[in-house]
Scaffold this motif. Structure first.
Motif, PDB file in Angstrom:
ATOM      1  N   UNK A   1       0.615  -1.114   0.068  1.00 37.82           N
ATOM      2  CA  UNK A   1       0.145  -0.241  -0.153  1.00 37.82           C
ATOM      3  C   UNK A   1       0.979   1.122  -0.093  1.00 37.82           C
ATOM      4  N   UNK A   2       2.134   1.215   0.835  1.00 35.91           N
ATOM      5  CA  UNK A   2       2.958   2.546   0.849  1.00 35.91           C
ATOM      6  C   UNK A   2       3.546   2.732  -0.520  1.00 35.91           C
ATOM      7  N   UNK A   3       3.943   1.407  -1.103  1.00 28.42           N
ATOM      8  CA  UNK A   3       4.452   1.480  -2.708  1.00 28.42           C
ATOM      9  C   UNK A   3       3.394   2.133  -3.713  1.00 28.42           C
ATOM     10  N   UNK A   4       2.242   1.744  -3.669  1.00 26.48           N
ATOM     11  CA  UNK A   4       0.985   2.099  -4.314  1.00 26.48           C
ATOM     12  C   UNK A   4       0.959   3.755  -4.286  1.00 26.48           C
ATOM     13  N   UNK A   5       1.081   4.161  -3.054  1.00 27.13           N
ATOM     14  CA  UNK A   5       0.757   5.678  -2.685  1.00 27.13           C
ATOM     15  C   UNK A   5       1.854   6.500  -3.008  1.00 27.13           C
ATOM     16  N   UNK A   6       3.269   5.863  -2.775  1.00 23.81           N
ATOM     17  CA  UNK A   6       4.437   6.771  -3.113  1.00 23.81           C
ATOM     18  C   UNK A   6       4.867   6.747  -4.661  1.00 23.81           C
ATOM     19  N   UNK A   7       4.594   5.381  -5.168  1.00 25.31           N
ATOM     20  CA  UNK A   7       4.914   5.317  -6.520  1.00 25.31           C
ATOM     21  C   UNK A   7       6.442   5.022  -6.585  1.00 25.31           C
ATOM     22  N   UNK A   8       6.859   4.078  -5.988  1.00 22.31           N
ATOM     23  CA  UNK A   8       8.488   3.900  -5.655  1.00 22.31           C
ATOM     24  C   UNK A   8       8.814   3.062  -7.071  1.00 22.31           C
ATOM     25  N   UNK A   9      10.148   3.203  -7.151  1.00 18.53           N
ATOM     26  CA  UNK A   9      10.687   2.252  -8.300  1.00 18.53           C
ATOM     27  C   UNK A   9      11.030   0.681  -7.987  1.00 18.53           C
ATOM     28  N   UNK A  10      10.895  -0.191  -9.080  1.00 13.09           N
ATOM     29  CA  UNK A  10      11.242  -1.507  -8.711  1.00 13.09           C
ATOM     30  C   UNK A  10      12.486  -1.675  -8.166  1.00 13.09           C
ATOM     31  N   UNK A  11      13.395  -1.190  -8.454  1.00 12.80           N
ATOM     32  CA  UNK A  11      15.078  -1.237  -7.797  1.00 12.80           C
ATOM     33  C   UNK A  11      15.719  -0.102  -8.530  1.00 12.80           C
ATOM     34  N   UNK A  12      17.182   0.010  -7.872  1.00 11.78           N
ATOM     35  CA  UNK A  12      18.092   1.067  -8.373  1.00 11.78           C
ATOM     36  C   UNK A  12      19.209   0.535  -8.786  1.00 11.78           C
TER      37      UNK A  12
ATOM     38  N   UNK B   1      12.133  -0.224  -2.137  1.00  9.23           N
ATOM     39  CA  UNK B   1      11.799  -0.499  -3.750  1.00  9.23           C
ATOM     40  C   UNK B   1      10.681  -1.460  -3.655  1.00  9.23           C
ATOM     41  N   UNK B   2      10.071  -1.686  -4.795  1.00 12.31           N
ATOM     42  CA  UNK B   2       9.060  -2.640  -4.934  1.00 12.31           C
ATOM     43  C   UNK B   2       9.440  -4.135  -4.871  1.00 12.31           C
ATOM     44  N   UNK B   3      10.884  -4.350  -5.339  1.00  9.34           N
ATOM     45  CA  UNK B   3      11.628  -5.615  -5.090  1.00  9.34           C
ATOM     46  C   UNK B   3      11.758  -6.070  -3.904  1.00  9.34           C
TER      47      UNK B   3
END
Length: 315
Positions: free
Chosen positions: A217-228, A247-249
């Motif tokens: 849910x946090x990732x969905x709100x913030x729009x974080x990348x999969x990795x760096x 990250x999503x990963x």
């Protein structure tokens, strides 16, 4: 004395005309494209030239494929959404303009501002020097258009309501779900005993729990990348080194680790139920091994994000 006053009036008039010309040019450019592309000349004219009665919100990015900056594309897409929301709103005015500087077309601007990474979003106020708060904190706030809009309001007092194009994904998923449920009821209409089996509901509840506790849910709100991906070394990081970002990963890793720990506890709990089963002992030992190993992994991940955390188990 009279000559001095005439000179001041002339300089003021020239400055005013120059400012009006710049505002008119920026307004015309924003009508063509909500995000104005800046090169060295436009950066000097619109940002470095004073005075200004407008603010500039500038994204510094690297969109070329050879730069391998995935988050740059995601952040740029959100930035365009924000700029379009401002441009096509009824409250659009010339108090703030949105622009972008790509590294391949403005490397000298990056060097002048001492920027060594991308994306970076800076606010150039209408008057006065930039402050620390005029740099958008992507790690803490995320890259969503809503987060940037809130920051723009804090820095320029310009309120922007983010308007996104219709997203039919949820409607399609809901339709597929209803179709699957309808098909299941049609096929098994005479036998709905499976709905009363607690194991199905337990497994469903566990999957939802693992998804929520892993940070989805946090990732969905913030729009974080999969990795760096580190452009210098080419190394890919799946776990963010800060406690304020992930990250999503990383969420997938945490979900799998939590699932493995839960499965280990289930094995240990089910082992004593059938003492005559010769595999009960192995189930208990296997469950214990899963719990110890994956809990050690969980602690190791936690230490990566909290460097001062002192506890560990196996490693």
């Amino acid at each position: 004395m009279l000559g001095f006053l005439v000179l001041v009036i002339c300089l003021t008039a020239v400055s005013s005309n120059s400012l009006e010309a710049r505002v008119e040019q920026l307004t015309e450019l924003s009508y063509r494209s909500p995000v104005i592309k800046l090169d060295e000349d436009k950066y000097r004219s619109f940002i470095r030239t004073m005075p200004r009665n407008y603010s500039m919100v500038v994204m510094f990015t690297a969109l070329a494929p050879n730069r391998q900056c995935k988050i740059c594309k995601e952040a740029h897409s959100e930035f365009i959404t924000l700029a379009k929301s401002h441009r096509y709103s009824r409250s659009f005015d010339n108090r703030v303009f949105f622009s972008v500087v790509d590294y391949d077309g403005g490397a000298s601007i990056f060097q002048r501002l001492k920027l060594t990474s991308a994306p970076v979003v800076l606010h150039f106020p209408a008057s006065g020097k930039r402050k620390a708060e005029d740099k958008f904190d992507i790690e803490r706030r995320g890259i969503s258009a809503e987060a940037v809009a809130k920051w723009v309001k804090e820095r320029s007092e310009v309120v922007i309501e983010v308007i996104r194009p219709p997203n039919y994904t949820n409607a399609i998923l809901l339709g597929v779900f209803l179709f699957a449920v309808s098909g299941t009821l049609l096929i098994k209409g005479n036998s709905l005993d499976f709905l009363y089996k607690w194991k199905y509901w337990a497994i469903t509840a566990m999957f939802i729990m693992f998804a929520m506790t892993s940070g989805q849910m946090w990732l969905h709100i913030r729009g974080a990348p999969f990795a760096h991906v580190d452009r210098a070394s080419g190394r890919t990081s799946f776990i963010h080194g800060s406690s304020n970002m992930m990250f999503v990963a990383e969420s997938y890793i945490v979900a799998v680790v939590n699932g493995a720990i839960a499965f280990g506890f289930i094995l240990m709990a089910d082992a004593p139920k059938d003492p005559n089963n010769p595999n009960s002992k192995y189930m208990a030992y296997g469950g214990l091994a899963l719990v110890v190993f994956f809990f050690s992994v969980l602690l190791a991940v936690f230490r990566l994000k909290h460097r001062s955390y002192p506890y560990s188990l196996l490693f």
